[in-house]
Motif scaffolding. Structure first.
Motif, mmCIF file in Angstrom:
data_model
loop_
_atom_site.group_PDB
_atom_site.id
_atom_site.type_symbol
_atom_site.label_atom_id
_atom_site.label_comp_id
_atom_site.label_asym_id
_atom_site.label_seq_id
_atom_site.Cartn_x
_atom_site.Cartn_y
_atom_site.Cartn_z
ATOM 1 N N GLN A 55 32.937 43.591 53.721
ATOM 2 C CA GLN A 55 32.590 44.807 53.000
ATOM 3 C C GLN A 55 31.083 45.049 52.984
ATOM 4 O O GLN A 55 30.625 46.162 52.710
ATOM 5 C CB GLN A 55 33.119 44.728 51.557
ATOM 6 N N VAL B 88 44.869 36.860 50.844
ATOM 7 C CA VAL B 88 44.299 38.053 50.209
ATOM 8 C C VAL B 88 44.684 38.121 48.733
ATOM 9 O O VAL B 88 43.841 38.398 47.866
ATOM 10 C CB VAL B 88 44.746 39.330 50.950
ATOM 11 N N GLN B 89 45.932 37.855 48.420
ATOM 12 C CA GLN B 89 46.383 37.943 47.030
ATOM 13 C C GLN B 89 45.670 36.920 46.149
ATOM 14 O O GLN B 89 45.230 37.235 45.039
ATOM 15 C CB GLN B 89 47.897 37.748 46.961
ATOM 16 N N TYR C 285 42.714 35.401 46.791
ATOM 17 C CA TYR C 285 41.272 35.633 46.742
ATOM 18 C C TYR C 285 40.933 36.842 45.870
ATOM 19 O O TYR C 285 40.012 36.787 45.039
ATOM 20 C CB TYR C 285 40.727 35.841 48.162
ATOM 21 N N GLU C 286 41.668 37.916 46.035
ATOM 22 C CA GLU C 286 41.336 39.131 45.290
ATOM 23 C C GLU C 286 41.783 39.046 43.824
ATOM 24 O O GLU C 286 41.223 39.733 42.974
ATOM 25 C CB GLU C 286 41.924 40.348 45.993
ATOM 26 N N LYS C 287 42.738 38.187 43.527
ATOM 27 C CA LYS C 287 43.064 37.932 42.119
ATOM 28 C C LYS C 287 41.893 37.251 41.422
ATOM 29 O O LYS C 287 41.581 37.533 40.259
ATOM 30 C CB LYS C 287 44.309 37.055 42.014
ATOM 31 N N TYR D 9 38.564 37.225 42.662
ATOM 32 C CA TYR D 9 37.249 37.842 42.848
ATOM 33 C C TYR D 9 37.255 39.370 42.889
ATOM 34 O O TYR D 9 36.204 39.976 43.062
ATOM 35 C CB TYR D 9 36.600 37.290 44.123
ATOM 36 N N GLY D 10 38.413 39.970 42.726
ATOM 37 C CA GLY D 10 38.456 41.422 42.613
ATOM 38 C C GLY D 10 38.961 42.132 43.855
ATOM 39 O O GLY D 10 38.846 41.609 44.972
ATOM 40 N N PRO D 11 39.516 43.323 43.672
ATOM 41 C CA PRO D 11 40.031 44.102 44.803
ATOM 42 C C PRO D 11 38.941 44.391 45.839
ATOM 43 O O PRO D 11 37.796 44.684 45.489
ATOM 44 C CB PRO D 11 40.512 45.404 44.135
ATOM 45 N N GLY D 12 39.312 44.283 47.113
ATOM 46 C CA GLY D 12 38.372 44.577 48.186
ATOM 47 C C GLY D 12 37.397 43.469 48.498
ATOM 48 O O GLY D 12 36.521 43.638 49.357
ATOM 49 N N SER D 13 37.500 42.319 47.838
ATOM 50 C CA SER D 13 36.529 41.238 48.042
ATOM 51 C C SER D 13 36.841 40.377 49.264
ATOM 52 O O SER D 13 36.013 39.583 49.694
ATOM 53 C CB SER D 13 36.457 40.345 46.803
ATOM 54 N N ARG D 14 38.011 40.515 49.850
ATOM 55 C CA ARG D 14 38.394 39.732 51.029
ATOM 56 C C ARG D 14 37.404 39.924 52.179
ATOM 57 O O ARG D 14 36.788 40.984 52.295
ATOM 58 C CB ARG D 14 39.771 40.187 51.512
#
Length: 378
Positions: free
Chosen positions: A244, A284-285, A287-289, A291-296
């Motif tokens: 990102q 993804v599930q 990691y984003e849980k 560190y937040g949505p879109g953080s992958r």
């Protein structure tokens, strides 16, 4: 009392109270500061989500900052193998750091899992295995996409270091095979704040496409420079830019750019038939849980894949030796070479004694930045 003490000592010697456990010690060297921090921090974040045990043994992880500096990375690695006596080394996410780290790994007979595509001379990677796809594999995907876009001429804008050099070599080979010509080559340093002069030379050559070879947050600056010059051709970026940070630093100038990546960054967009979909979605599930949505991103995925290969190889190595010994380190290397087909979030891996890369040419996924988001190219 003496009789009881003697019985206790004998019982311990015979293992009557069960086998003693030894920690599996993992040393991690990553760029947490400096130009490569955008690559190292996501790996560190993913490793922080690892379990506390592995194959029934305690898992001890030590993370050190190489500051995106080869000298610091080598010192960190030397400390890990001499003082911490680690069973395995993970790192670096910066190619110019990972390459000299390999010498320390080899000298100490300690496996290195590189989280960058560290190119080493033939025979020099006996103890080094790579989690990212090779530049050759990713260059194949890029050039095949260029072929569909009817690209004939290419401009190259890349780092002056090993990552840039290895990509130039891989791109040149693939371009030659497919009747394309590199008409301009310009280089810049990771710490440079401007590439205006290089972009002027590139755009004057008017190539059909420009490949930018940069990483993390460092990929945005050259991207903006190319677009601000009014370049109308196709722009490509490598798998080190599949984060990102590209959109964050380049803004609207990133839109329309093609980026090659492993499948983990676009888990939900993969067809159900893709072998990595289940692993990629799970990564993804998780990691984003945390560190937040879109953080992958690409590099966090390598942190997840490191655990997957350890979960497969460590039980094999434990049958031969105990952690903390040279025998265990050798058994771990042998396990990686013989464990066979392994499905990761970033593709299907099959290391062997002859191949410590393991991915096939079909691994790379071409993405396009659309409205600030990565979309799989159909």
């Amino acid at each position: 009392m003496k009789f009881k003490t003697t019985l206790l000592a004998a019982a311990l010697a015979l293992g009557l109270f069960g086998a003693a456990h030894a920690d599996i010690t993992v040393g991690v060297v990553l760029p947490l500061t400096g130009p490569g921090s955008g690559l190292g921090i996501p790996v560190k974040n993913q490793i922080a989500l690892w379990p506390k045990t592995l194959a029934g043994e305690n898992l001890k992880v030590t993370v050190l900052d190489d500051a995106t500096d080869p000298t610091t990375g080598v010192k960190d690695t030397q400390r890990l193998v001499t003082e911490d006596k680690v069973d395995i080394i993970i790192g670096s996410a910066a190619t110019p750091v990972a390459i000299p780290m390999a010498d320390v790994a080899a000298e100490s007979s300690t496996v290195q899992l590189a989280v960058s595509p560290a190119g080493l001379p033939p025979g020099k990677d006996k103890w080094t295995f790579r989690l990212p796809q090779s530049n050759d594999v990713m260059a194949y995907a890029v050039v095949q996409h260029m072929k569909k876009q009817k690209i004939k001429t290419i401009g190259f804008l890349g780092y002056t270091d090993a990552y840039g050099e290895l990509w130039l070599k891989a791109l040149t080979a693939e371009a030659d095979k497919n009747g394309m010509k590199i008409v301009a080559t310009e280089r810049f340093g990771r710490a440079d704040t401007s590439v205006t002069a290089q972009v002027l030379k590139l755009t004057s050559a008017n190539p059909d496409a420009i490949l930018i070879v940069a990483s993390g947050s460092g990929a945005g600056m050259p991207q903006k420079a190319v677009m601000e010059r009014g370049y109308k051709g196709k722009v490509y970026q490598t798998h080190a830019a599949a984060t990102q940070d590209l959109m964050r630093t380049a803004g609207k100038d990133a839109d329309g750019t093609f980026v090659v990546s492993g499948p983990a960054t676009v888990a939900e967009q993969l067809p159900d038939s893709h072998p990595s979909k289940q692993q990629a979605v799970a990564f993804v599930q998780q990691y984003e849980k945390a560190y937040g949505p879109g953080s992958r991103n690409q590099f966090a995925g390598h942190g997840a894949d490191a655990l997957t290969v350890l979960e497969k190889a460590v039980p094999i190595a434990l049958k031969k030796a105990k952690p903390g010994t040279p025998e265990f380190r050798a058994a771990l290397r042998d396990a990686f070479e013989t464990m066979g087909r392994t499905v990761l979030a970033h593709g299907v891996l099959n290391w062997s004694a002859q191949d410590h890369w393991g991915y096939t040419n079909e691994t790379g996924v071409m993405l396009k930045v659309v409205d600030g988001k990565f979309k799989v190219e159909q």
